[in-house]
Write an enzyme that holds these catalytic residues in place. Structure first.
Site, short mmCIF file in Angstrom:
data_model
loop_
_atom_site.label_atom_id
_atom_site.label_comp_id
_atom_site.label_asym_id
_atom_site.label_seq_id
_atom_site.Cartn_x
_atom_site.Cartn_y
_atom_site.Cartn_z
N ARG A 208 12.58 30.19 17.33
CA ARG A 208 11.85 31.45 17.50
C ARG A 208 12.88 32.57 17.43
NH1 ARG A 208 7.13 33.74 20.03
NH2 ARG A 208 7.62 35.75 20.97
N HIS B 161 4.05 33.57 11.90
CA HIS B 161 3.85 33.02 13.23
C HIS B 161 2.82 31.88 13.16
CE1 HIS B 161 4.03 32.68 17.42
NE2 HIS B 161 3.61 33.87 17.82
N ASP C 282 -2.68 43.41 17.94
CA ASP C 282 -1.35 43.05 18.42
C ASP C 282 -0.68 44.32 18.91
OD1 ASP C 282 0.94 41.64 18.99
OD2 ASP C 282 1.48 41.21 16.91
#
Length: 330
Positions: free
Chosen positions: A108, A135, A231
């Site tokens: 990540r 993602h 988001d």
């Protein structure tokens, strides 16, 4: 012939067929049922995985750690500053070393190039926990959440509101196209997905029947929508000075009661989290003090409403990540 993902890395959903994604969603549902029923499923006893985090996270780390433990694996977490990857040791050398010690690697961080290079040289499955471009583990949780609520994916309409060129929006575009979900990106023209990615998604959509739309008009976008998704306005790694221009640019795309009322009557709200829906965070309070905005990408009313399925979505990170690891390591 059944789907076999053993040894395969999850770097982006573009690398997976519709049938393979379907298999992972079905497997996620089965593993979730076992978890909730208290049925042991330590199918990967004796294996070990390592989590490489250059960007911190609550959900991604906890999902991988709990999922790994449930499957019987040993889990090592390396946070920023605790490995020499990219500093004193190249990505290639790091991948080769870790591949000798671990059965799987999660990354990540920032560049998609890094997770691609890890996968090229590790010799074991590598899973993308988030990069600046994609993602994919989040997408499987999102798809599972939508399917759990509506019973099916194909033909549903998902609208992403805000910065539609970020990693989540990029991934949603591909995930929806792959699974026959209609996708609408709603935001400023300058913050739309890259043309090349749109063209790629369009070719996929021709096969699955997904309808893709890109618009600045909020009312047009949300009409008939089953899922409203947003988001945060500034992603991890972006400089703080962006907040001033980004809040002004994206304020018209806040998901509030008016937006939800414009969607289908049974529409749900999704967010990958964390969310700035109030002033109960350090950043949230700082933005309020600087710009007078107490709620950013989503209003607190919507976030806390029955339409909000963000906690189901967050839990599903664990179940879908578990499915990914099991499918690629079994």
């Amino acid at each position: 012939m059944g789907v076999n993902l053993r040894g395969k890395s999850l770097l982006k959903l573009l690398d997976f067929s519709t049938e393979e994604i379907r298999y992972l969603l079905d497997l996620s549902r089965d593993l979730k049922s076992q978890k909730r029923s208290g049925v042991p499923h330590r199918h990967l006893e004796g294996k070990n995985i390592v989590l490489l985090f250059e960007k911190t996270s609550t959900r991604t780390r906890c999902a991988f750690e709990v999922a790994g433990s449930d499957l019987g694996m040993g889990v090592t977490y390396l946070e920023p500053g605790t490995s020499q990857m990219g500093k004193k040791e190249s990505i290639k050398d790091t991948a080769k070393v870790l591949g000798r010690m671990y059965d799987g690697i999660e990354y990540r961080g920032f560049s998609q190039r890094i997770v691609e290079e890890l996968a090229e040289f590790a010799g074991v499955p590598v899973w993308n926990g988030l990069t600046d471009e994609f993602h994919p583990t989040q997408m499987l949780a999102d798809l599972l959440t939508v399917e759990e609520h509506f019973g099916q994916l194909k033909g549903r309409k998902l609208v992403f509101m805000g910065d539609a060129r970020n990693n989540v929006a990029n991934s949603l575009l591909i995930a929806c196209a792959k699974m026959g979900v209609d996708f609408t990106a709603c935001g400023p023209a300058d913050l739309m997905p890259a043309e090349e990615l749109v063209e790629t998604a369009g070719e996929i959509a021709k096969v699955t029947g997904s309808v893709l739309q890109f618009t600045e008009d909020v009312k047009e976008a949300v009409a008939g929508a089953d899922v409203i998704y947003t988001d945060i306005w500034v992603s991890m790694g972006e400089p703080d000075e962006i907040w001033a221009t980004r809040t002004k640019l994206l304020k018209p795309y806040q998901v509030n009661r008016e937006v939800m009322n414009g969607a289908s009557k049974d529409a749900i709200f999704l967010h990958c989290l964390p969310s700035f829906h109030n002033r109960d965070t350090v950043v949230g309070e700082e933005i309020y003090q600087k710009f007078g905005i107490g709620e950013m990408e989503v209003s607190d009313e919507v976030f806390e409403s029955p339409q909000s399925k963000v906690m189901d979505q967050a839990e599903n990170r664990m179940h879908t990540i578990k499915a990914i690891m099991y499918a690629t390591l079994k």
